[in-house]
Structures are given as structure tokens and as C-alpha cells.
Design an enzyme around this catalytic site. Structure first.
Site, PDB file in Angstrom:
ATOM      1  CB  CYS A  43       0.153  -0.382  15.971  1.00  0.00           C
ATOM      2  SG  CYS A  43       0.612   1.102  16.806  1.00  0.00           S
ATOM      3  CG  ASP A  44       3.480   4.937  11.891  1.00  0.00           C
ATOM      4  OD1 ASP A  44       4.338   4.838  12.407  1.00  0.00           O
ATOM      5  OD2 ASP A  44       3.164   5.761  10.929  1.00  0.00           O
ATOM      6  CG  ASN A  94      -3.395   4.764  17.797  1.00  0.00           C
ATOM      7  OD1 ASN A  94      -2.537   4.201  17.028  1.00  0.00           O
ATOM      8  ND2 ASN A  94      -4.487   5.457  17.389  1.00  0.00           N
ATOM      9  NE  ARG A 137      -2.248   1.493   3.733  1.00  0.00           N
ATOM     10  CZ  ARG A 137      -1.657   2.765   3.925  1.00  0.00           C
ATOM     11  NH1 ARG A 137      -2.348   3.738   3.002  1.00  0.00           N
ATOM     12  NH2 ARG A 137      -1.104   3.001   5.012  1.00  0.00           N
ATOM     13  CB  CYS A 180      -5.404   1.566  12.479  1.00  0.00           C
ATOM     14  SG  CYS A 180      -4.869   1.722  10.754  1.00  0.00           S
ATOM     15  NE  ARG A 210      -6.660  -2.121   9.672  1.00  0.00           N
ATOM     16  CZ  ARG A 210      -5.695  -1.605   9.055  1.00  0.00           C
ATOM     17  NH1 ARG A 210      -4.818  -2.394   8.590  1.00  0.00           N
ATOM     18  NH2 ARG A 210      -6.071  -0.644   8.495  1.00  0.00           N
ATOM     19  CG  HIS A 267       4.054  -1.333  11.030  1.00  0.00           C
ATOM     20  ND1 HIS A 267       2.882  -1.920  11.248  1.00  0.00           N
ATOM     21  CD2 HIS A 267       3.681  -0.117  10.782  1.00  0.00           C
ATOM     22  CE1 HIS A 267       1.862  -1.042  10.996  1.00  0.00           C
ATOM     23  NE2 HIS A 267       2.444  -0.054  10.553  1.00  0.00           N
ATOM     24  CB  ILE A 268       9.584   0.907  13.161  1.00  0.00           C
ATOM     25  CG1 ILE A 268       9.393   0.737  14.779  1.00  0.00           C
ATOM     26  CG2 ILE A 268      10.578   2.132  12.832  1.00  0.00           C
ATOM     27  CD1 ILE A 268      10.411   0.527  15.486  1.00  0.00           C
ATOM     28  CE1 TYR A 269       4.599   2.000   6.523  1.00  0.00           C
ATOM     29  CE2 TYR A 269       4.177   3.177   8.739  1.00  0.00           C
ATOM     30  CZ  TYR A 269       3.876   2.520   7.495  1.00  0.00           C
ATOM     31  OH  TYR A 269       2.411   2.098   7.304  1.00  0.00           O
TER      32      TYR A 269
HETATM   33  N1  LIG Z   1       1.498   5.752   8.077  1.00  0.00           N
HETATM   34  C1  LIG Z   1       0.726   6.085   8.853  1.00  0.00           C
HETATM   35  N2  LIG Z   1       0.802   6.205  10.097  1.00  0.00           N
HETATM   36  C2  LIG Z   1      -0.132   6.714  11.082  1.00  0.00           C
HETATM   37  O1  LIG Z   1      -0.060   6.827  12.296  1.00  0.00           O
HETATM   38  C3  LIG Z   1      -1.424   6.897  10.647  1.00  0.00           C
HETATM   39  C4  LIG Z   1      -1.854   6.914   9.062  1.00  0.00           C
HETATM   40  N3  LIG Z   1      -0.733   6.416   8.338  1.00  0.00           N
HETATM   41  N4  LIG Z   1      -3.032   7.095   8.303  1.00  0.00           N
HETATM   42  C5  LIG Z   1      -4.054   7.413   9.550  1.00  0.00           C
HETATM   43  C6  LIG Z   1      -3.692   8.105  10.414  1.00  0.00           C
HETATM   44  C7  LIG Z   1      -3.317   9.523  10.707  1.00  0.00           C
HETATM   45  N5  LIG Z   1      -2.451   9.331  11.884  1.00  0.00           N
HETATM   46  C8  LIG Z   1      -1.489  10.319  12.177  1.00  0.00           C
HETATM   47  C9  LIG Z   1      -0.847  11.246  11.001  1.00  0.00           C
HETATM   48  C10 LIG Z   1       0.162  12.046  11.207  1.00  0.00           C
HETATM   49  C11 LIG Z   1       0.575  12.074  12.546  1.00  0.00           C
HETATM   50  C12 LIG Z   1       1.876  13.164  12.785  1.00  0.00           C
HETATM   51  O2  LIG Z   1       2.231  13.667  12.061  1.00  0.00           O
HETATM   52  N6  LIG Z   1       1.919  13.305  13.945  1.00  0.00           N
HETATM   53  C13 LIG Z   1       3.309  14.233  14.295  1.00  0.00           C
HETATM   54  C14 LIG Z   1       2.864  15.688  14.353  1.00  0.00           C
HETATM   55  C15 LIG Z   1       1.411  15.982  15.195  1.00  0.00           C
HETATM   56  C16 LIG Z   1       1.082  17.464  14.922  1.00  0.00           C
HETATM   57  O3  LIG Z   1       1.786  18.311  14.831  1.00  0.00           O
HETATM   58  O4  LIG Z   1      -0.109  17.867  15.372  1.00  0.00           O
HETATM   59  C17 LIG Z   1       4.078  13.779  15.563  1.00  0.00           C
HETATM   60  O5  LIG Z   1       5.222  14.353  15.547  1.00  0.00           O
HETATM   61  O6  LIG Z   1       3.419  13.128  16.194  1.00  0.00           O
HETATM   62  C18 LIG Z   1       0.240  11.182  13.529  1.00  0.00           C
HETATM   63  C19 LIG Z   1      -0.678  10.343  13.247  1.00  0.00           C
HETATM   64  C20 LIG Z   1      -2.277   8.088  12.614  1.00  0.00           C
HETATM   65  N7  LIG Z   1      -2.618   7.271  11.268  1.00  0.00           N
HETATM   66  O1  LIG Z   2      -4.752   5.250  14.453  1.00  0.00           O
HETATM   67  C1  LIG Z   2      -4.014   5.003  13.648  1.00  0.00           C
HETATM   68  C2  LIG Z   2      -4.154   4.710  12.294  1.00  0.00           C
HETATM   69  C3  LIG Z   2      -3.487   4.416  11.579  1.00  0.00           C
HETATM   70  N1  LIG Z   2      -2.186   4.138  12.097  1.00  0.00           N
HETATM   71  C4  LIG Z   2      -1.042   3.421  11.041  1.00  0.00           C
HETATM   72  C5  LIG Z   2      -0.879   1.896  10.963  1.00  0.00           C
HETATM   73  C6  LIG Z   2      -0.345   1.791   9.597  1.00  0.00           C
HETATM   74  O2  LIG Z   2       1.056   2.008   9.277  1.00  0.00           O
HETATM   75  C7  LIG Z   2      -1.194   2.752   8.625  1.00  0.00           C
HETATM   76  C8  LIG Z   2      -2.134   2.153   8.080  1.00  0.00           C
HETATM   77  O3  LIG Z   2      -1.732   1.214   6.988  1.00  0.00           O
HETATM   78  P1  LIG Z   2      -2.518  -0.228   6.736  1.00  0.00           P
HETATM   79  O4  LIG Z   2      -1.968  -0.496   5.363  1.00  0.00           O
HETATM   80  O5  LIG Z   2      -3.936   0.336   6.372  1.00  0.00           O
HETATM   81  O6  LIG Z   2      -2.356  -0.856   7.780  1.00  0.00           O
HETATM   82  O7  LIG Z   2      -1.655   3.586   9.577  1.00  0.00           O
HETATM   83  C9  LIG Z   2      -1.843   3.754  13.452  1.00  0.00           C
HETATM   84  O8  LIG Z   2      -0.632   3.307  13.745  1.00  0.00           O
HETATM   85  N2  LIG Z   2      -2.879   4.561  14.072  1.00  0.00           N
END
Ligand SMILES: Nc1nc(=O)c2c([nH]1)NC[C@@H]1CN(c3ccc(C(=O)N[C@@H](CCC(=O)O)C(=O)O)cc3)CN21
Ligand SMILES: O=c1ccn([C@H]2C[C@H](O)[C@@H](COP(=O)(O)O)O2)c(=O)[nH]1
EC number: 2.1.1.45
Length: 283
Positions: A182-183, A191, A22, A160, A180, A221-223
Site C-alpha cells: 500500500c502506497d 483504496n 521494481r 495490491c 499486500r 509504505h511511504i516512498y
Molecule cells: N506507486 C504506485 N502507487 C499506487 O498507488 C498505485 C500504483 N503504483 N500502481 C497501480 C495503481 C494506480 N493507482 C493510483 C495511481 C495514481 C494516483 C494519482 O495520481 N492520484 C492523484 C490524482 C488523481 C486524479 O487526478 O484523478 C491524487 O492526488 O490522488 C492514485 C492511485 C494506485 N496504484
Molecule cells: O490499489 C493499489 C494499487 C497499487 N498500490 C501501490 C502499492 C505499491 O506502492 C505499488 C505496487 O508496487 P508492488 O511493487 O507491486 O508492490 O502500488 C496501492 O497502494 N493501491
């Protein structure tokens, strides 16, 4: 905080590389993680080994509880986290079900507040759970699930953290949340806060004491492009004590959450942290 660092270290030490179609970015991955948050003793699980933007995480949760379906609505309440998935995700941009700029489709809160029944009516899962808990009822099915496989093609991303189960034992409320995918560097920071706040808030509006929140993660996971920062910077730092969270006591009902509550009704005390780290985000 220690359990978070332990999970990060476990991924670094024991993780296996998994290709991800993805995003096109490989992930160092472990299966099965169990985290616990002590809401009863107000140990707010904010990451201290880098700056945590907890208000954005709470705003995201408020958007889910309100049933938002647009990244613009999330931005309005102080959360930018859905901009990329609504507007830069090629698969979603090509999906004929996308209704235009900022549309996220039938994800998270849309399912939580308006699950579609076969007869065309909708079911408000959150209202059912809150009404029961308010009346002291735990039917062993006080579950809110955002996971609707029949409607995946109607949303920009599968949820997620997809299911929340509330349990009442005497006058203490517990929460078990299932995730399911977790980044860990970016998403988990949000979260953890959301599990804690969801339990604290639902306990407050249903008149119970909060107990513990249990957070169960399948794939953690860790990217690949985050690994160096995690291993060589964040994991080298010593954590500080957890701060505490104060929630505006005037929040008394689901209607309050739907109408006037903002991220500024949540205040943290005693937060000490290391410098910010900007992790790359994979869309
Ligand atoms: N790859 C990926 N990882 C995710 O954690 C994730 C997704 N996709 N897609 C859907 C949502 C969106 N989420 C996110 C998206 C961005 C941040 C982020 O950029 N956080 C920064 C700054 C936050 C801010 O300035 O408000 C951080 O340093 O935590 C965190 C969670 C969690 N989810
Ligand atoms: O609340 C959230 C929303 C998303 N994530 C992360 C987990 C994955 O890295 C991506 C979603 O990718 P999928 O291919 O749909 O699994 O977003 C998260 O940690 N927490």
C-alpha cells in the site's frame, strides 16, 4: 480520517527503510495495518487533509467490477491511474505478453470476472458472490480474489488490494478486504474509498444493509520522494469531519453496473478539505 493520519504518523515515527527493486525508490515501511469503515452510518472515508479525487477512485473500482484490461477503458470512464503502469513500466513494455498500447493484461477484474479453469472455461467470481448474497446465502466462501500467481507474467502489476470476502450476518453485509502492498499517500486514498463503495454497492444490489468494511494491509509504505510532503505538510493539518456518500438508488443489479453506471451516480455531501497536494508517483 483519524486512523489514516495515525497510520501515516506511525510510518513516519516507526517505519524502516526498505529498498524497492521494481521502482528503484526506497520506502519507509511498516507491517500490518487494520482500518475500519463505518458504512452503516455512512462515514465516507475521504481524506480531508488534502483534496481527494474520489470520482476517479470510484471509476477505477467500476472498471475492476467490469473486468477491464486496458488503461484506455479506464480513461473512458474517468480514471487515469493505469496509464503509467500500462505504458511506462519498462518490465511490462519488455514483456512479450503485452498486447500493445494501454494493455494491462490479466489483472484485477480480468481475474475477478474470468478466472481461467484448466479445461479452458472461465469462472465469474463476482457473479457467483452476488447471486448467493441476493439469495441470502453466505457459504463462508463469498470471496473474490484477483491474486493468481500462475498468471503474474500475463499482467502489468500484481494486484495490491487482492481479495474481498463478503459475510452476511442476519440482514447485514460485511466486507473484509486484503491488501499486500500500500502506497499510503496515493493508493490508500483510493483504496479506502473503494472498500467503502464496494460494500455499499453490493449491499444495495443484493438487498442487504451495509455494516462495516474491514481493510487489512500487510506492507504499508511511504516512498522516499513523498516523505517530506507527508511529514511537513499533510500531517501538520487538522482533519475535517467525514462527508457522506449518496449512491443512485436506481442501481439494482450487476448488469446495471456493467452497462450504464458512471462515476456521476455517486455524490458526496459535506466534503471540506485542505488544499491539494501532488505526491510523486513511482512506476
Ligand atoms: N506507486 C504506485 N502507487 C499506487 O498507488 C498505485 C500504483 N503504483 N500502481 C497501480 C495503481 C494506480 N493507482 C493510483 C495511481 C495514481 C494516483 C494519482 O495520481 N492520484 C492523484 C490524482 C488523481 C486524479 O487526478 O484523478 C491524487 O492526488 O490522488 C492514485 C492511485 C494506485 N496504484
Ligand atoms: O490499489 C493499489 C494499487 C497499487 N498500490 C501501490 C502499492 C505499491 O506502492 C505499488 C505496487 O508496487 P508492488 O511493487 O507491486 O508492490 O502500488 C496501492 O497502494 N493501491
Amino acid at each position: 480520517m483519524k486512523q489514516y493520519l495515525k497510520l501515516c504518523q506511525r510510518i513516519v515515527d516507526e517505519g524502516q527503510w526498505v529498498e524497492n527493486k521494481r521502482t528503484g525508490t526506497r520506502c519507509l515501511t511498516v507491517i500490518n495495518a487494520d482500518l475500519e469503515y463505518d458504512v452503516a452510518n455512512n462515514q465516507f472515508p475521504m481524506i480531508t487533509t488534502r483534496k481527494s479525487y474520489y470520482k476517479a477512485a470510484i471509476a477505477e473500482l467500476l472498471g475492476y467490477l467490469r473486468g477491464y484490461d486496458s488503461a484506455a477503458q479506464f480513461r473512458e470512464i474517468g480514471c487515469k491511474t493505469w496509464d503509467a503502469n500500462a505504458n511506462d513500466n519498462q518490465a511490462w513494455l519488455n514483456n512479450p505478453n503485452r498486447k500493445g498500447e494501454d494493455d494491462m493484461g490479466r489483472v484485477y477484474g480480468v481475474q475477478g470476472r474470468g478466472w481461467q479453469r484448466p479445461d479452458g472455461s472461465t469462472l465469474d467470481q463476482l457473479a457467483k458472490v452476488i447471486n448467493n448474497l441476493k439469495n441470502g446465502i453466505d457459504d463462508r466462501g463469498e470471496i473474490i480474489t484477483f491474486y493468481n500467481p500462475g498468471e503474474f507474467e500475463l499482467g502489468c502489476l500484481r494486484p495490491c488490494m487482492h481479495t474481498h470476502t463478503f459475510s452476511l450476518l442476519g440482514d447485514t453485509l460485511y466486507l473484509t478486504s486484503y491488501q499486500r502492498s500500500c502506497d499510503v499517500p496515493l493508493g490508500l486514498n483510493f483504496n479506502q474509498i473503494q472498500c467503502f463503495v464496494l460494500l455499499a454497492l453490493v449491499a444495495q444490489i443484493t438487498g442487504h444493509k451495509p455494516g462495516k468494511a474491514y481493510h487489512k494491509i500487510a506492507n504499508a509504505h511511504i516512498y522516499e520522494n513523498q516523505l517530506e510532503l507527508m511529514r511537513d505538510v499533510q500531517l501538520k493539518r487538522e482533519p475535517f469531519e467525514s462527508p457522506t456518500l449518496t449512491i443512485n438508488p436506481n442501481i439494482k443489479s450487476l448488469e446495471d453496473i456493467e452497462t450504464w453506471v458512471t462515476r456521476d451516480d455517486f455524490e458526496v455531501t459535506g466534503y471540506q478539505c485542505h488544499d491539494a497536494i501532488q505526491y510523486p508517483f513511482s512506476v
